[in-house]
Design a protein around this motif. Structure first.
Motif, PDB file in Angstrom:
ATOM      1  N   ILE A   1       0.968  -1.230   0.010  1.00  0.00           N
ATOM      2  CA  ILE A   1      -0.002   0.136  -0.179  1.00  0.00           C
ATOM      3  C   ILE A   1       1.033   1.259  -0.164  1.00  0.00           C
ATOM      4  O   ILE A   1       1.897   1.064   0.270  1.00  0.00           O
ATOM      5  CB  ILE A   1      -0.720   0.130   1.241  1.00  0.00           C
ATOM      6  N   HIS A   2       0.291   2.357  -0.504  1.00  0.00           N
ATOM      7  CA  HIS A   2       1.029   3.595  -0.558  1.00  0.00           C
ATOM      8  C   HIS A   2       1.371   4.090   1.050  1.00  0.00           C
ATOM      9  O   HIS A   2       0.730   4.030   1.905  1.00  0.00           O
ATOM     10  CB  HIS A   2       0.181   4.647  -1.021  1.00  0.00           C
ATOM     11  N   LYS A   3       2.666   4.873   0.875  1.00  0.00           N
ATOM     12  CA  LYS A   3       3.220   5.276   2.135  1.00  0.00           C
ATOM     13  C   LYS A   3       2.092   6.393   2.572  1.00  0.00           C
ATOM     14  O   LYS A   3       1.436   7.169   1.655  1.00  0.00           O
ATOM     15  CB  LYS A   3       4.538   6.249   1.746  1.00  0.00           C
ATOM     16  N   GLY A   4       1.782   6.652   3.916  1.00  0.00           N
ATOM     17  CA  GLY A   4       0.932   7.306   4.325  1.00  0.00           C
ATOM     18  C   GLY A   4      -0.641   6.715   4.718  1.00  0.00           C
ATOM     19  O   GLY A   4      -1.339   7.423   5.181  1.00  0.00           O
ATOM     20  N   PHE A   5      -0.869   5.402   4.468  1.00  0.00           N
ATOM     21  CA  PHE A   5      -1.916   4.635   4.410  1.00  0.00           C
ATOM     22  C   PHE A   5      -1.620   3.344   5.234  1.00  0.00           C
ATOM     23  O   PHE A   5      -0.397   3.133   5.379  1.00  0.00           O
ATOM     24  CB  PHE A   5      -2.542   4.123   3.026  1.00  0.00           C
ATOM     25  N   GLU A   6      -2.601   2.887   5.832  1.00  0.00           N
ATOM     26  CA  GLU A   6      -2.383   1.504   6.683  1.00  0.00           C
ATOM     27  C   GLU A   6      -3.677   0.423   6.180  1.00  0.00           C
ATOM     28  O   GLU A   6      -4.647   0.928   5.577  1.00  0.00           O
ATOM     29  CB  GLU A   6      -2.404   1.900   7.943  1.00  0.00           C
ATOM     30  N   ALA A   7      -3.823  -0.867   6.434  1.00  0.00           N
ATOM     31  CA  ALA A   7      -4.572  -1.655   6.211  1.00  0.00           C
ATOM     32  C   ALA A   7      -4.953  -1.958   7.560  1.00  0.00           C
ATOM     33  O   ALA A   7      -4.084  -1.910   8.578  1.00  0.00           O
ATOM     34  CB  ALA A   7      -4.206  -3.050   5.387  1.00  0.00           C
ATOM     35  N   GLU A   8      -6.025  -2.288   7.976  1.00  0.00           N
ATOM     36  CA  GLU A   8      -6.457  -2.851   9.270  1.00  0.00           C
ATOM     37  C   GLU A   8      -7.030  -4.359   9.274  1.00  0.00           C
ATOM     38  O   GLU A   8      -7.927  -4.433   8.318  1.00  0.00           O
ATOM     39  CB  GLU A   8      -7.332  -2.090   9.993  1.00  0.00           C
ATOM     40  N   ILE A   9      -6.777  -4.836  10.383  1.00  0.00           N
ATOM     41  CA  ILE A   9      -7.542  -6.227  10.420  1.00  0.00           C
ATOM     42  C   ILE A   9      -8.608  -6.240  11.647  1.00  0.00           C
ATOM     43  O   ILE A   9      -8.017  -5.744  12.708  1.00  0.00           O
ATOM     44  CB  ILE A   9      -6.676  -7.452  10.743  1.00  0.00           C
ATOM     45  N   ARG A  10      -9.642  -6.406  11.429  1.00  0.00           N
ATOM     46  CA  ARG A  10     -10.970  -6.311  12.549  1.00  0.00           C
ATOM     47  C   ARG A  10     -11.411  -7.688  12.676  1.00  0.00           C
ATOM     48  O   ARG A  10     -11.518  -8.514  11.735  1.00  0.00           O
ATOM     49  CB  ARG A  10     -11.847  -5.193  12.247  1.00  0.00           C
ATOM     50  N   PRO A  11     -12.133  -7.831  13.900  1.00  0.00           N
ATOM     51  CA  PRO A  11     -12.748  -9.168  13.997  1.00  0.00           C
ATOM     52  C   PRO A  11     -14.205  -8.993  13.360  1.00  0.00           C
ATOM     53  O   PRO A  11     -14.657  -7.946  13.055  1.00  0.00           O
ATOM     54  CB  PRO A  11     -12.926  -9.112  15.688  1.00  0.00           C
ATOM     55  N   ARG A  12     -14.667 -10.215  13.255  1.00  0.00           N
ATOM     56  CA  ARG A  12     -16.107 -10.334  12.485  1.00  0.00           C
ATOM     57  C   ARG A  12     -16.998 -10.493  13.670  1.00  0.00           C
ATOM     58  O   ARG A  12     -16.808 -11.330  14.675  1.00  0.00           O
ATOM     59  CB  ARG A  12     -16.305 -11.671  11.856  1.00  0.00           C
ATOM     60  N   SER A  13     -17.902  -9.540  13.770  1.00  0.00           N
ATOM     61  CA  SER A  13     -18.997  -9.464  14.936  1.00  0.00           C
ATOM     62  C   SER A  13     -19.666 -10.612  15.264  1.00  0.00           C
ATOM     63  O   SER A  13     -19.824 -10.894  16.312  1.00  0.00           O
ATOM     64  CB  SER A  13     -19.677  -8.170  14.685  1.00  0.00           C
ATOM     65  N   GLY A  14     -20.223 -11.165  14.056  1.00  0.00           N
ATOM     66  CA  GLY A  14     -20.807 -12.480  14.438  1.00  0.00           C
ATOM     67  C   GLY A  14     -20.081 -13.568  14.891  1.00  0.00           C
ATOM     68  O   GLY A  14     -20.553 -14.231  15.787  1.00  0.00           O
ATOM     69  N   VAL A  15     -18.752 -13.821  14.448  1.00  0.00           N
ATOM     70  CA  VAL A  15     -18.089 -14.873  15.086  1.00  0.00           C
ATOM     71  C   VAL A  15     -17.752 -14.387  16.496  1.00  0.00           C
ATOM     72  O   VAL A  15     -17.612 -15.244  17.510  1.00  0.00           O
ATOM     73  CB  VAL A  15     -16.750 -15.095  14.318  1.00  0.00           C
ATOM     74  N   ALA A  16     -17.257 -12.988  16.905  1.00  0.00           N
ATOM     75  CA  ALA A  16     -17.018 -12.769  18.175  1.00  0.00           C
ATOM     76  C   ALA A  16     -18.263 -12.893  19.094  1.00  0.00           C
ATOM     77  O   ALA A  16     -18.171 -13.497  20.152  1.00  0.00           O
ATOM     78  CB  ALA A  16     -16.656 -11.162  18.191  1.00  0.00           C
ATOM     79  N   TYR A  17     -19.535 -12.634  18.677  1.00  0.00           N
ATOM     80  CA  TYR A  17     -20.535 -12.655  19.508  1.00  0.00           C
ATOM     81  C   TYR A  17     -21.207 -14.295  19.652  1.00  0.00           C
ATOM     82  O   TYR A  17     -21.111 -14.542  20.915  1.00  0.00           O
ATOM     83  CB  TYR A  17     -21.978 -11.832  18.892  1.00  0.00           C
ATOM     84  N   LYS A  18     -21.098 -15.200  18.474  1.00  0.00           N
ATOM     85  CA  LYS A  18     -21.506 -16.386  18.905  1.00  0.00           C
ATOM     86  C   LYS A  18     -20.554 -17.358  19.289  1.00  0.00           C
ATOM     87  O   LYS A  18     -20.767 -18.287  20.208  1.00  0.00           O
ATOM     88  CB  LYS A  18     -21.822 -16.864  17.522  1.00  0.00           C
ATOM     89  N   TYR A  19     -19.248 -17.035  19.144  1.00  0.00           N
ATOM     90  CA  TYR A  19     -18.255 -18.019  19.707  1.00  0.00           C
ATOM     91  C   TYR A  19     -17.198 -17.427  20.839  1.00  0.00           C
ATOM     92  O   TYR A  19     -16.288 -18.313  21.186  1.00  0.00           O
ATOM     93  CB  TYR A  19     -17.499 -18.661  18.501  1.00  0.00           C
ATOM     94  N   GLY A  20     -16.945 -16.213  20.860  1.00  0.00           N
ATOM     95  CA  GLY A  20     -16.070 -15.521  21.495  1.00  0.00           C
ATOM     96  C   GLY A  20     -14.798 -15.599  20.745  1.00  0.00           C
ATOM     97  O   GLY A  20     -13.956 -15.059  21.550  1.00  0.00           O
ATOM     98  N   VAL A  21     -14.540 -15.622  19.640  1.00  0.00           N
ATOM     99  CA  VAL A  21     -13.264 -15.497  18.662  1.00  0.00           C
ATOM    100  C   VAL A  21     -13.182 -14.197  18.293  1.00  0.00           C
ATOM    101  O   VAL A  21     -14.079 -13.488  17.782  1.00  0.00           O
ATOM    102  CB  VAL A  21     -13.180 -16.690  17.737  1.00  0.00           C
ATOM    103  N   THR A  22     -11.942 -13.700  18.301  1.00  0.00           N
ATOM    104  CA  THR A  22     -11.687 -12.181  18.167  1.00  0.00           C
ATOM    105  C   THR A  22     -10.293 -11.948  17.745  1.00  0.00           C
ATOM    106  O   THR A  22      -9.469 -12.805  18.085  1.00  0.00           O
ATOM    107  CB  THR A  22     -12.227 -10.927  19.185  1.00  0.00           C
ATOM    108  N   VAL A  23      -9.972 -10.825  17.139  1.00  0.00           N
ATOM    109  CA  VAL A  23      -8.617 -10.212  16.747  1.00  0.00           C
ATOM    110  C   VAL A  23      -7.933  -9.988  17.867  1.00  0.00           C
ATOM    111  O   VAL A  23      -8.418  -9.056  18.690  1.00  0.00           O
ATOM    112  CB  VAL A  23      -8.452  -9.489  15.743  1.00  0.00           C
TER     113      VAL A  23
END
Length: 105
Positions: A55-77
């Motif tokens: 990716i270009h300098k000055g930007f970032e990518a982000e990894i976020r959890p899936r809300s359904g998986v977090a709610y149903k199973y308790g698995v998160t990033v």
């Protein structure tokens, strides 16, 4: 809307990130595994994706959890949001933790 070029490469067999729906705000990543992993409660693992980005300098990518998986199973990033800096060129890997009471596959 302005567009930003992101260069993506992948290992043979890795699935490219994709939008789940036309209104999705982010792309879904898939694990790149030879076999299924089982996470015990409170266990954390580093999950490979087989994906590499530039990716270009000055930007970032982000990894976020899936809300359904977090709610149903308790698995998160674990380090939410996981930041991928503009100068990182290694494989994207996701740190997951199972905060649920049951094993998660």
């Amino acid at each position: 809307m302005e567009k930003l070029e992101v260069f993506v490469s992948r290992k043979d067999g890795a699935l490219l990130p994709q939008y789940a729906t036309s209104a999705s705000s982010g792309l879904d990543l898939c694990a790149f595994l030879d076999e299924a992993l089982t996470m015990k409660p409170l266990e954390r693992i580093l999950v490979p994706t087989g994906i590499f980005i530039s990716i270009h300098k000055g930007f970032e990518a982000e990894i976020r959890p899936r809300s359904g998986v977090a709610y149903k199973y308790g698995v998160t990033v674990l380090n939410t949001p996981g930041t991928i800096d503009a100068d990182y060129r290694g494989e994207i890997k996701v740190i997951l933790i199972n905060l649920g009471a049951e094993p998660f596959v």
